[in-house]
Each structure stands twice: as structure tokens, then as C-alpha cells.
Design a protein around this motif. Structure first.
Motif, PDB file in Angstrom:
ATOM      1  N   VAL A 183      58.208  27.779  60.559  1.00  0.00           N
ATOM      2  CA  VAL A 183      58.642  28.504  59.362  1.00  0.00           C
ATOM      3  C   VAL A 183      57.459  29.184  58.675  1.00  0.00           C
ATOM      4  CG1 VAL A 183      59.436  28.153  57.001  1.00  0.00           C
ATOM      5  CG2 VAL A 183      60.704  27.165  58.895  1.00  0.00           C
ATOM      6  N   GLY A 184      57.659  30.420  58.257  1.00  0.00           N
ATOM      7  CA  GLY A 184      56.625  31.158  57.547  1.00  0.00           C
ATOM      8  C   GLY A 184      56.806  32.643  57.769  1.00  0.00           C
ATOM      9  N   THR A 185      55.859  33.408  57.244  1.00  0.00           N
ATOM     10  CA  THR A 185      55.871  34.853  57.451  1.00  0.00           C
ATOM     11  C   THR A 185      54.784  35.214  58.445  1.00  0.00           C
ATOM     12  OG1 THR A 185      56.658  35.232  55.199  1.00  0.00           O
ATOM     13  CG2 THR A 185      55.680  37.104  56.336  1.00  0.00           C
ATOM     14  N   VAL A 233      46.785  32.804  57.832  1.00  0.00           N
ATOM     15  CA  VAL A 233      45.911  32.091  58.754  1.00  0.00           C
ATOM     16  C   VAL A 233      45.882  32.846  60.071  1.00  0.00           C
ATOM     17  CG1 VAL A 233      45.567  29.955  60.043  1.00  0.00           C
ATOM     18  CG2 VAL A 233      46.343  29.860  57.670  1.00  0.00           C
ATOM     19  N   PHE A 234      44.685  33.120  60.546  1.00  0.00           N
ATOM     20  CA  PHE A 234      44.504  33.882  61.775  1.00  0.00           C
ATOM     21  C   PHE A 234      45.098  33.123  62.959  1.00  0.00           C
ATOM     22  CE2 PHE A 234      42.399  36.833  64.549  1.00  0.00           C
ATOM     23  CZ  PHE A 234      42.018  36.094  65.655  1.00  0.00           C
ATOM     24  N   LEU A 235      45.883  33.858  63.768  1.00  0.00           N
ATOM     25  CA  LEU A 235      46.447  33.266  64.978  1.00  0.00           C
ATOM     26  C   LEU A 235      45.721  33.755  66.228  1.00  0.00           C
ATOM     27  CD1 LEU A 235      50.302  33.523  64.268  1.00  0.00           C
ATOM     28  CD2 LEU A 235      48.837  31.492  64.087  1.00  0.00           C
ATOM     29  N   TYR A 266      48.690  37.006  62.023  1.00  0.00           N
ATOM     30  CA  TYR A 266      48.464  35.949  61.043  1.00  0.00           C
ATOM     31  C   TYR A 266      49.788  35.289  60.709  1.00  0.00           C
ATOM     32  CZ  TYR A 266      43.839  37.975  60.190  1.00  0.00           C
ATOM     33  OH  TYR A 266      42.551  38.427  60.328  1.00  0.00           O
ATOM     34  N   LYS A 267      49.695  34.021  60.328  1.00  0.00           N
ATOM     35  CA  LYS A 267      50.868  33.285  59.860  1.00  0.00           C
ATOM     36  C   LYS A 267      50.601  32.814  58.444  1.00  0.00           C
ATOM     37  CE  LYS A 267      53.642  29.117  60.607  1.00  0.00           C
ATOM     38  NZ  LYS A 267      53.839  27.898  61.434  1.00  0.00           N
ATOM     39  N   GLN A 268      51.588  32.999  57.592  1.00  0.00           N
ATOM     40  CA  GLN A 268      51.470  32.554  56.215  1.00  0.00           C
ATOM     41  C   GLN A 268      52.638  31.631  55.904  1.00  0.00           C
ATOM     42  OE1 GLN A 268      51.405  35.710  53.261  1.00  0.00           O
ATOM     43  NE2 GLN A 268      50.368  34.420  51.761  1.00  0.00           N
ATOM     44  N   ARG A 269      52.315  30.365  55.672  1.00  0.00           N
ATOM     45  CA  ARG A 269      53.349  29.412  55.286  1.00  0.00           C
ATOM     46  C   ARG A 269      53.766  29.690  53.853  1.00  0.00           C
ATOM     47  NH1 ARG A 269      53.855  25.209  58.860  1.00  0.00           N
ATOM     48  NH2 ARG A 269      52.147  24.928  60.338  1.00  0.00           N
ATOM     49  N   PRO A 270      54.980  29.307  53.472  1.00  0.00           N
ATOM     50  CA  PRO A 270      55.420  29.505  52.085  1.00  0.00           C
ATOM     51  C   PRO A 270      54.440  28.878  51.105  1.00  0.00           C
ATOM     52  CG  PRO A 270      57.272  28.856  53.469  1.00  0.00           C
ATOM     53  CD  PRO A 270      56.043  28.730  54.322  1.00  0.00           C
ATOM     54  N   GLY A 271      53.973  29.670  50.151  1.00  0.00           N
ATOM     55  CA  GLY A 271      53.014  29.192  49.163  1.00  0.00           C
ATOM     56  C   GLY A 271      51.588  29.127  49.667  1.00  0.00           C
ATOM     57  N   LYS A 329      37.978  39.215  63.019  1.00  0.00           N
ATOM     58  CA  LYS A 329      39.036  38.449  62.374  1.00  0.00           C
ATOM     59  C   LYS A 329      38.566  37.989  61.010  1.00  0.00           C
ATOM     60  CE  LYS A 329      37.960  33.945  64.440  1.00  0.00           C
ATOM     61  NZ  LYS A 329      38.470  32.888  65.350  1.00  0.00           N
ATOM     62  N   ALA A 330      39.534  37.905  60.116  1.00  0.00           N
ATOM     63  CA  ALA A 330      39.236  37.556  58.735  1.00  0.00           C
ATOM     64  C   ALA A 330      39.676  36.128  58.451  1.00  0.00           C
ATOM     65  CB  ALA A 330      39.958  38.519  57.795  1.00  0.00           C
ATOM     66  N   PHE A 331      38.881  35.448  57.677  1.00  0.00           N
ATOM     67  CA  PHE A 331      39.219  34.103  57.217  1.00  0.00           C
ATOM     68  C   PHE A 331      39.576  34.204  55.741  1.00  0.00           C
ATOM     69  CE2 PHE A 331      37.911  31.453  60.801  1.00  0.00           C
ATOM     70  CZ  PHE A 331      37.169  32.355  61.537  1.00  0.00           C
ATOM     71  N   PHE A 332      40.776  33.764  55.426  1.00  0.00           N
ATOM     72  CA  PHE A 332      41.260  33.906  54.062  1.00  0.00           C
ATOM     73  C   PHE A 332      41.068  32.634  53.251  1.00  0.00           C
ATOM     74  CE2 PHE A 332      43.458  37.947  53.681  1.00  0.00           C
ATOM     75  CZ  PHE A 332      43.537  38.354  54.989  1.00  0.00           C
TER      76      PHE A 332
END
Lengths: 114, 110
Positions: free
Chosen positions: B84-86, B44-46, B35-40, A102-105
Motif C-alpha cells: 500500500v502506498g503511492t 523512498v527510492f526503489l 519511489y514509493k511513498q507510504r501514507p503519511g 538518486k535522491a534520499f528524502f
């Protein structure tokens, strides 16, 4: 994801200029990957560094180059900037312990080319 | 080359409704990550799924890895505004290179 730091957070450059983005990986991680994320798209793999060498490269032109230092931190350089290079540039760190770790961004660098 | 597609591209739900996003890879995957990416924000690894047919749960989130290890899904029960997010799935290429899916943007109306 805590611990991966990127700088700067935002940057505005002019077409034709050159830019250097920096990344410090999470403590204990030895592998750094760079991604480009255009608005509304998923991250696209640029390249990966391990043991100070580029290990794998995505479909990006030679204008994109990088470096990894002995302390595992990394730089991404882009020459002759184009408007289309405007994107969020993400650095991800991981451990080189096999495939699919897993990657940490980091929080990313938002590059705008005008 | 390897491609990872997700559907739908966008989903708008009322708070409390369920949500599902589907991920399909052109090749068999050794594992799938979400992964989840919040707006802006940044991805983040799930979770990571490794075994064929594996199902994992995180509170209201249920992740499934297909039997053929070419597809996966993420289901959220009773969505909240904090969801909410992508949501991106990602499959590993060689070494630790990640091939990200196209993402599903979830909007939740209170």
C-alpha cells in the motif's frame, strides 16, 4: 533515505508570517533539493543548492528562498505565507556526480497555514 | 516544460491480485527512477533504470524502461497489504532536479 533530517516535523503558521525550514543532508552528500508536496500530488521541485549557491529553480515565486551552509545543510524560507503554501516540504540530498543521481528524502516538514 | 504523467491515478486491488502503473514522459529521459511513498511518509527510492528496454526485478516488483526512453512501468505480482502506498516515477531534468510523475495510489484490500 536514512540520514536526511528535517526540522521541524510539523508547523502551524498564520497567513502573512514567515517560516524557516531546515535540512541536514545524508553524510557525504553535497547537493540539497527542496520539494513541495501538496496533498494528493507528486513532489514539485522548488530549488536546488550546491556549493552554497542556488543552482536551479522551479516555478515558485520569490517568496521562496533558500540557503546552503558550508557543511551542506540547507534552509528553506517562505515569506508572506499564503493558505496555499500548506503542504509537506521535502528535502532531498544527493551527490553531485552527474545527472540523475538518486535522491534520499527526509521525512518532511508538514506546514499548515491558517 | 517537461511533464511526467502516470496512470492510473488510483488502483484498488484484492490482496493477491497483480498491479501495474504506467509512467509517460513528454521528453526522452536519460534515466527513470521509481519511489514509493507510504501514507503519511516520505518518498523512498526503489530503483533506477538507465538503458533503453531495461527490465529489473526486485522480488515481486518488475520495472521496465521503454525502448524510446519516454515511458516506464512498474508491475507488482501478487500484491500484499505492505504494498500500500503511492508509487511515483521521476525523471531527471538538468543537474539532479527530479520531475516527479503524478503518482498512482495503490490500495490493497486483505
Amino acid at each position: 533515505d536514512a540520514g536526511v533530517t528535517q526540522s521541524p516535523t510539523h508547523l502551524i503558521k498564520t497567513r502573512g508570517q514567515q517560516v524557516t525550514l531546515r535540512c541536514s543532508p545524508k553524510s557525504g552528500h553535497d547537493t540539497v533539493s527542496w520539494y513541495q508536496q501538496a496533498l494528493g500530488q507528486g513532489p514539485q521541485f522548488i530549488f536546488q543548492y550546491y556549493e552554497e549557491e542556488e543552482r536551479q529553480r522551479g516555478n515558485f515565486p520569490d517568496r521562496f528562498s533558500g540557503h546552503q551552509f558550508p557543511n551542506y545543510s540547507s534552509e528553506l524560507n517562505v515569506n508572506a505565507l499564503l493558505l496555499g503554501d500548506s503542504a509537506l516540504y521535502l528535502c532531498a540530498s544527493s551527490l553531485n556526480l552527474g545527472q540523475g543521481r538518486k535522491a534520499f528524502f527526509g521525512q518532511g516538514t508538514r506546514l499548515t497555514v491558517v | 516544460g517537461q511533464q511526467v504523467m502516470q496512470i492510473p491515478q488510483y488502483q484498488h486491488v484484492q490482496e493477491g491480485e497483480d498491479f501495474t502503473t504506467y509512467c509517460n514522459s513528454s521528453t526522452t529521459l536519460s534515466n527513470i527512477q521509481w519511489y514509493k511513498q507510504r501514507p503519511g511518509g516520505h518518498p523512498v527510492f526503489l530503483i533506477q533504470l538507465v538503458k533503453s528496454g531495461e527490465v529489473k526485478k526486485q522480488k515481486r516488483l518488475t520495472f521496465q524502461f521503454g525502448e524510446a526512453k519516454k515511458n516506464s512501468s512498474l508491475h507488482i505480482t501478487a500484491t500484499q497489504t505492505t504494498d500500500v502506498g503511492t508509487y511515483f516515477c521521476a525523471g531527471p531534468g538538468a543537474t539532479n532536479k527530479l520531475i516527479f510523475g503524478t503518482g498512482t495510489l495503490l490500495a490493497v484490500q486483505p
